[in-house]
Write a protein that holds these residues in place. Structure first.
Motif, short mmCIF file in Angstrom:
data_model
loop_
_atom_site.label_atom_id
_atom_site.label_comp_id
_atom_site.label_asym_id
_atom_site.label_seq_id
_atom_site.Cartn_x
_atom_site.Cartn_y
_atom_site.Cartn_z
N ARG A 251 41.26 44.29 29.03
CA ARG A 251 41.11 43.84 30.83
C ARG A 251 41.89 42.24 30.70
O ARG A 251 41.24 41.55 31.06
N VAL A 252 43.05 42.28 30.16
CA VAL A 252 43.71 40.86 30.09
C VAL A 252 43.92 40.36 31.41
O VAL A 252 43.89 39.17 31.46
N GLY A 253 44.53 41.21 32.35
CA GLY A 253 44.83 40.64 33.66
C GLY A 253 43.59 40.00 34.45
O GLY A 253 43.43 38.90 34.89
N GLU A 254 42.43 40.55 34.61
CA GLU A 254 41.06 40.11 35.14
C GLU A 254 40.77 38.69 34.29
O GLU A 254 40.29 38.02 35.00
N GLN A 255 40.85 38.78 33.05
CA GLN A 255 40.27 37.68 32.36
C GLN A 255 41.09 36.36 32.45
O GLN A 255 40.66 35.35 32.71
N LEU A 256 42.39 36.53 32.42
CA LEU A 256 43.17 35.48 32.69
C LEU A 256 43.11 34.97 33.97
O LEU A 256 43.12 33.77 34.40
N ALA A 257 42.92 35.76 35.28
CA ALA A 257 42.80 35.53 36.60
C ALA A 257 41.37 34.44 36.59
O ALA A 257 41.35 33.62 37.36
N ALA A 258 40.29 35.04 35.87
CA ALA A 258 39.16 34.59 36.10
C ALA A 258 39.18 33.32 35.38
O ALA A 258 38.28 32.11 35.90
N ALA A 259 40.13 32.89 34.55
CA ALA A 259 40.31 31.59 33.97
C ALA A 259 41.29 30.61 34.96
O ALA A 259 41.73 29.67 34.26
N GLY A 260 41.80 31.19 35.99
CA GLY A 260 42.52 30.64 36.76
C GLY A 260 44.04 30.58 36.38
O GLY A 260 44.78 29.77 36.89
N LEU A 261 44.35 31.67 35.60
CA LEU A 261 45.65 31.94 34.91
C LEU A 261 46.42 32.82 35.80
O LEU A 261 45.99 34.15 36.03
N ARG A 262 47.56 32.68 36.38
CA ARG A 262 48.14 33.50 37.60
C ARG A 262 49.70 33.32 37.27
O ARG A 262 49.98 32.17 37.12
N GLY A 263 50.24 34.41 37.47
CA GLY A 263 51.97 34.44 37.18
C GLY A 263 52.76 34.14 38.56
O GLY A 263 53.68 33.65 38.28
N GLY A 264 52.23 34.16 39.81
CA GLY A 264 52.77 33.60 40.83
C GLY A 264 52.74 34.57 41.92
O GLY A 264 53.05 34.52 42.99
N ARG A 265 52.12 35.74 41.82
CA ARG A 265 51.83 36.92 42.63
C ARG A 265 50.41 37.57 42.37
O ARG A 265 49.77 37.42 41.25
N GLY A 266 49.98 38.07 43.20
CA GLY A 266 48.54 38.66 43.30
C GLY A 266 48.53 39.70 42.01
O GLY A 266 49.51 40.52 41.85
N GLN A 267 47.54 39.45 41.05
CA GLN A 267 47.50 40.18 39.91
C GLN A 267 47.00 41.80 40.33
O GLN A 267 47.36 42.78 39.46
N GLY A 268 46.42 41.86 41.30
CA GLY A 268 45.90 43.27 41.73
C GLY A 268 46.71 43.96 42.47
O GLY A 268 46.51 45.17 43.27
N ASP A 269 48.12 43.25 42.98
CA ASP A 269 48.79 43.97 43.78
C ASP A 269 49.45 45.15 43.06
O ASP A 269 50.25 45.12 42.21
N GLY A 270 49.30 46.36 43.71
CA GLY A 270 49.54 47.48 42.85
C GLY A 270 51.25 47.96 43.31
O GLY A 270 51.51 48.88 42.63
N GLY A 271 51.87 47.29 44.11
CA GLY A 271 53.20 47.61 44.46
C GLY A 271 54.20 47.24 43.40
O GLY A 271 54.17 46.72 42.21
N GLY A 272 55.45 47.83 43.39
CA GLY A 272 56.40 47.86 42.57
C GLY A 272 56.79 48.96 41.87
O GLY A 272 56.30 50.27 42.44
N SER A 273 57.77 48.94 41.20
CA SER A 273 58.33 50.25 40.41
C SER A 273 58.35 50.18 38.96
O SER A 273 58.53 48.94 38.53
N VAL A 274 58.74 51.18 38.44
CA VAL A 274 58.93 51.28 36.97
C VAL A 274 60.05 52.06 36.61
O VAL A 274 60.12 53.31 37.21
N MET A 275 61.21 51.99 36.06
CA MET A 275 62.15 52.86 35.34
C MET A 275 61.91 52.94 33.86
O MET A 275 61.67 52.04 33.04
N ILE A 276 61.80 54.41 33.52
CA ILE A 276 61.39 54.66 32.05
C ILE A 276 62.67 55.60 31.51
O ILE A 276 62.99 56.59 32.06
N VAL A 277 63.23 55.22 30.41
CA VAL A 277 64.24 55.96 29.78
C VAL A 277 63.66 56.35 28.50
O VAL A 277 63.19 55.74 27.55
#
Length: 398
Positions: A251-277
Motif C-alpha cells: 500500500r504505497v499510496g497510503e504510506q506515502l500520504a502518511a509521511a506527508g508526501l503527495r503528488g498534487g491531487r487527492g490520493q484517494g480520488d478515484g476519478g479519471g480514466s485509463v486506456m489499455i492497448v
C-alpha cells in the motif's frame, strides 16, 4: 531464407506507407516548445520491482510483439498546453488493406472511444490506434481519417473506422483549446517504431495523472512458450486514474500520504480514466480477444483502482498472429495471466518514468518519489535484483 524475404517485403511496404504519410501537407498548429527535463528515472524492473512470475520480452514493451510500433507527438506549448498523441500500429503496412483481429472491452464507459462499435461488430481493426486528450479525440479521429484517405492505396475507400481513445488531461492542460492538429497525428504515425518505447509524460500521457501523482504512458510485455512456439503479449497504458496506489501488493499510496508526501491531487480520488492497448502474436479470434481485454482490468485493480463512476476504462486487444485461432484451454489461460501481469507493470512504469509537470493555471503534479517508494517496497520485502532470478517465485530469469 523465406522468413528473411518476407521480412524484407514487409519492411519495404512499411517504408512506403510511412513515406506517404510524411509527405502529406501540414496543417496549422501552435509552435512546439522544448519540454523541460527532470533527469533520468528508472523503470520498475530496472529498480528491482519484479511484478508477476512470467518473464518479459527483450524490451519489456508492447513492441516485443513482432511488427507492433509506437509513436508519440508531445504538444507542450506556453504555460497551459500539456497534451499530445500516441499512435499504436499493429504493423507497418496499410492497416485498412491488412486488417487484424481485435476486440474492445469496456470496464466503465464514461469515455469517448471513437470506433468501438464497428470493431466489436466485425471483430477487426482497420486503422492504427490513437490515444489523446478527451476533447481532442474527435479532431484526432478526423486527422487520422484524412491522413489514411490521402494514401494512394486508399483512394477509392468510401468507409473507414478510425479508432481513437482518450483520457482527460484537463487539470494540467487547457483542454478546451483542443490543440491537437493534423500534423501532430501525422508525426505520431510517422515516428512509430519498434524497440524501446518512451514512457511517462510523453505523447498522450503528457498531462495525465494517476493516483494523485504524475501518470502517463507505460508499457510492459510477457513472453512464454506454448507447444514449442514462443508467444509474445504486450501492453501499453495511458494512465489517468485514481484509487489507492499499490505496487506488488504494498500500500504505497497510503504510506506515502502518511509521511506527508503527495503528488498534487487527492490520493484517494478515484476519478479519471485509463486506456489499455494489448497486442499478441498468438492467433486469436474476436471472442477470445474480448476475453483477453477483460483481464486487463484485473491488472488495473492490482494497482489500486476501483474504476470509479466518473472513469472511462477501456481495453483494446489485437492479434497479429495468422493461422487457425486458439480457442481456449491452457494456452488462453497463459495469455490471461500475461495480460494481468503486463498491465499491472505498465501502470507502474508510467508512474516510475513520469516527471513532474507544471501546466494550466500554474498547477503542478509531482512525479512519484522513487527513493521513498523503493524504501517502502524494500521494507516489505518485494524488491528483488534488477536482473536474474526472482527470489520470491524461483522462476526463470526476468
Amino acid at each position: 531464407m523465406e522468413i528473411s524475404r518476407a521480412a524484407s517485403r514487409a519492411g519495404s511496404r512499411a517504408a512506403l506507407v510511412l513515406a506517404a504519410i510524411a509527405v502529406l501537407p501540414p496543417g496549422e498548429a501552435p509552435g512546439q516548445e522544448a519540454r523541460p527535463g527532470d533527469g533520468e528515472r528508472s523503470r520498475a524492473r530496472e529498480a528491482g520491482v519484479l511484478i508477476g512470475r512470467l518473464p518479459p520480452g527483450p524490451h519489456n514493451a508492447i513492441t516485443d510483439v513482432p511488427g507492433v510500433r509506437v509513436g508519440h507527438r508531445t504538444v507542450w506549448v506556453g504555460d497551459s498546453i500539456r497534451t499530445g498523441v500516441t499512435a499504436i500500429l499493429p504493423h507497418g503496412d496499410n492497416v485498412f488493406e491488412r486488417r487484424v483481429r481485435a476486440a474492445i472491452a469496456v470496464g466503465n464507459g464514461f469515455g469517448k472511444l471513437v470506433g468501438l462499435s464497428q470493431v466489436n461488430e466485425l471483430g477487426e481493426l482497420e486503422t492504427p490506434i490513437l490515444l489523446t486528450g478527451t476533447l481532442s479525440v474527435f479532431r484526432a479521429a478526423d486527422a487520422l481519417l484524412d491522413t489514411l484517405l490521402s494514401l494512394p492505396a486508399n483512394r477509392d475507400v468510401r468507409s473507414m473506422n478510425p479508432v481513437v481513445g482518450e483520457t482527460n488531461d484537463g487539470y494540467l492542460s487547457d483542454i478546451r483549446v483542443r490543440p491537437i492538429r493534423p500534423e501532430h497525428v501525422r508525426e505520431a504515425l510517422r515516428t512509430a517504431a519498434g524497440g524501446p518505447v518512451e514512457e511517462g509524460a510523453v505523447g498522450a500521457g503528457t498531462g495525465t495523472i494517476a493516483f494523485g501523482w504524475k501518470g502517463g504512458i507505460g508499457t510492459s510485455s510477457r513472453r512464454f512458450e506454448i507447444g514449442g512456439r514462443i508467444v509474445n503479449v504486450g501492453v501499453l497504458v495511458q494512465s489517468n486514474f485514481g484509487g489507492s496506489l499499490r505496487i506488488d501488493g504494498v500500500r504505497v499510496g497510503e504510506q506515502l500520504a502518511a509521511a506527508g508526501l503527495r503528488g498534487g491531487r487527492g490520493q484517494g480520488d478515484g476519478g479519471g480514466s485509463v486506456m489499455i492497448v494489448i497486442a499478441t502474436d498468438l492467433p486469436l479470434a474476436h471472442r477470445e480477444l474480448d476475453r483477453v481485454a477483460d483481464r486487463a482490468f484485473m491488472g488495473i485493480a492490482r494497482t489500486g483502482s476501483y474504476m470509479s463512476h466518473g472513469s472511462g476504462d477501456y481495453a483494446i486487444a489485437l492479434s497479429t498472429g495468422e493461422g487457425v485461432p486458439v480457442r481456449g484451454g491452457g494456452s488462453l489461460s497463459r495469455v490471461f495471466e500475461a495480460v494481468v501481469e503486463a498491465t499491472d507493470e505498465a501502470v507502474i512504469n508510467s508512474l516510475f518514468k513520469a516527471t513532474s509537470v507544471t501546466g494550466h493555471r500554474g498547477r503542478t503534479v509531482e512525479a512519484l518519489p522513487l527513493e521513498p517508494t523503493l524504501r517502502l517496497l524494500g521494507e516489505a520485502g518485494v524488491v528483488g535484483p534488477p536482473r536474474g532470478r526472482n527470489p520470491r517465485s524461483g522462476g526463470p530469469p526476468r
